[in-house]
Enzyme design. Structure first.
Site, PDB file in Angstrom:
ATOM      1  N   ASP A  61      -1.446  35.159  49.786  1.00 38.11           N
ATOM      2  CA  ASP A  61      -0.757  34.815  48.473  1.00 38.11           C
ATOM      3  C   ASP A  61       0.576  34.585  48.704  1.00 38.11           C
ATOM      4  OD1 ASP A  61       0.200  34.953  46.079  1.00 38.11           O
ATOM      5  OD2 ASP A  61      -0.847  36.586  45.325  1.00 38.11           O
ATOM      6  N   SER A 139       9.296  18.442  43.546  1.00 37.73           N
ATOM      7  CA  SER A 139       8.441  17.574  42.388  1.00 37.73           C
ATOM      8  C   SER A 139       9.478  16.698  42.009  1.00 37.73           C
ATOM      9  CB  SER A 139       7.677  18.600  41.581  1.00 37.73           C
ATOM     10  OG  SER A 139       7.380  17.819  40.236  1.00 37.73           O
ATOM     11  N   SER A 141       9.570  16.980  39.159  1.00 37.94           N
ATOM     12  CA  SER A 141      10.352  17.888  37.944  1.00 37.94           C
ATOM     13  C   SER A 141      11.217  18.778  38.564  1.00 37.94           C
ATOM     14  CB  SER A 141       8.860  18.517  37.623  1.00 37.94           C
ATOM     15  OG  SER A 141       7.962  17.883  37.105  1.00 37.94           O
ATOM     16  N   TYR A 152       8.154  25.561  35.155  1.00 35.84           N
ATOM     17  CA  TYR A 152       8.044  24.695  36.355  1.00 35.84           C
ATOM     18  C   TYR A 152       9.164  24.002  36.834  1.00 35.84           C
ATOM     19  CZ  TYR A 152       5.223  21.379  39.254  1.00 35.84           C
ATOM     20  OH  TYR A 152       4.797  20.734  40.456  1.00 35.84           O
ATOM     21  N   LYS A 156      10.922  24.308  40.458  1.00 35.60           N
ATOM     22  CA  LYS A 156      10.914  23.192  41.308  1.00 35.60           C
ATOM     23  C   LYS A 156      12.396  22.923  41.711  1.00 35.60           C
ATOM     24  CE  LYS A 156       6.630  22.483  42.618  1.00 35.60           C
ATOM     25  NZ  LYS A 156       6.194  22.764  44.177  1.00 35.60           N
ATOM     26  N   VAL A 185      -0.056  12.982  40.889  1.00 35.44           N
ATOM     27  CA  VAL A 185      -0.655  12.698  42.053  1.00 35.44           C
ATOM     28  C   VAL A 185      -2.274  13.347  41.573  1.00 35.44           C
ATOM     29  CG1 VAL A 185      -1.400  13.520  44.264  1.00 35.44           C
ATOM     30  CG2 VAL A 185       0.873  13.172  43.701  1.00 35.44           C
TER      31      VAL A 185
END
Length: 254
Positions: A61, A139, A141, A152, A156, A185
């Site tokens: 993880d 990303s 983003s 997010y 990022k 994507v």
């Protein structure tokens, strides 16, 4: 091309999508690859489909530093060296700040941002020895904002600037650090997302190349940045987005 003969590379989040495509591309170009994911069955299936002896699956993880450190030690113990790290594992949540729970905020930041730090910290000593490289998966983003994706975007954006900072710190040590910044994507996740399919026409209108990307196209950019072909490139966050970031946001003119 066999750009990675004799090289050992770790790819996180390698059970599907961009991570799986990157792992396959590294193997095809001669590397021995350690695939990691928090879901063991997924990486086991990918490894089983690759040439025998060229890849290993390790369940880990990315939001847990102890598991990440153990994964790096397993890779070095099995193959004797480490030449590359692709920090790809990630997750997402949508919503405004009001909509985003504290638990979701921490889940996204721990996986998408802390996971990149954990992988880098655990692998860096070995990469200093091999004068290796890191490719992070940021990303678009992480280069500009989105509606209803504040957690997010924060994660990022952190990955993008973390990439630049580590590149500055370790360029003189011979370690290159870059990132790719994919746009939309088509992965297993987006293919199963009804909202993504509803928005596909809108994505196509906004992306200059007229379509969403494929995992293999992002993998090609990752392996380029990890290869000797990019030996004078570090600190770059490369959009792989069909031209999305070329726009200033104004609508297309008829």
């Amino acid at each position: 091309m066999q750009r990675f003969d004799g090289k050992v590379v770790i790819v996180t989040g390698a059970g599907s999508g961009i991570g799986e495509a990157a792992a396959r591309r590294f193997v095809a170009e001669g590397a021995r690859v350690v695939l990691t994911d928090s879901v063991g069955d997924k990486i086991d299936a990918v490894v089983a489909s690759l040439p025998e002896g060229r890849a290993t699956a390790v369940r880990a993880d990315s939001s847990d530093f102890d598991q990440v450190a153990a994964m790096v030690q397993h890779a070095v113990g099995q193959y004797g060296r480490l030449d590359g790290l692709v920090n790809n594992a990630g997750t997402i949540t949508q919503g405004t700040v009001e909509d985003t729970s504290v638990d979701d905020w921490h889940r996204v930041l721990e996986t998408d941002l802390s996971g990149v730090f954990y992988g880098t910290k655990a692998a860096l000593g070995h990469l200093l020895e091999s004068r290796g490289c890191i490719v992070n998966v940021s990303s678009v983003s992480g280069l500009a904002g989105d509606w209803r994706m504040s957690a997010y975007n924060a994660a990022k954006g952190g990955v993008s600037n973390f990439t630049r900072a580590v590149a500055l710190d370790h360029g003189r040590d011979g370690v290159r650090v870059n990132a790719v910044a994919p746009g939309f994507v088509w992965t297993d996740l987006t293919s199963e997302d009804g909202e993504a399919h509803e928005l596909s026409d809108e994505f196509s209108r906004r992306i200059p190349l007229g379509r969403g990307g494929l995992p293999e196209e992002v993998a090609a950019a990752i392996t380029f940045l990890a290869s000797e072909d990019a030996r004078f490139i570090t600190g770059v966050v490369l959009p792989v987005d069909g031209g999305t970031m070329a726009s200033n946001g104004q609508p297309a003119q008829a």
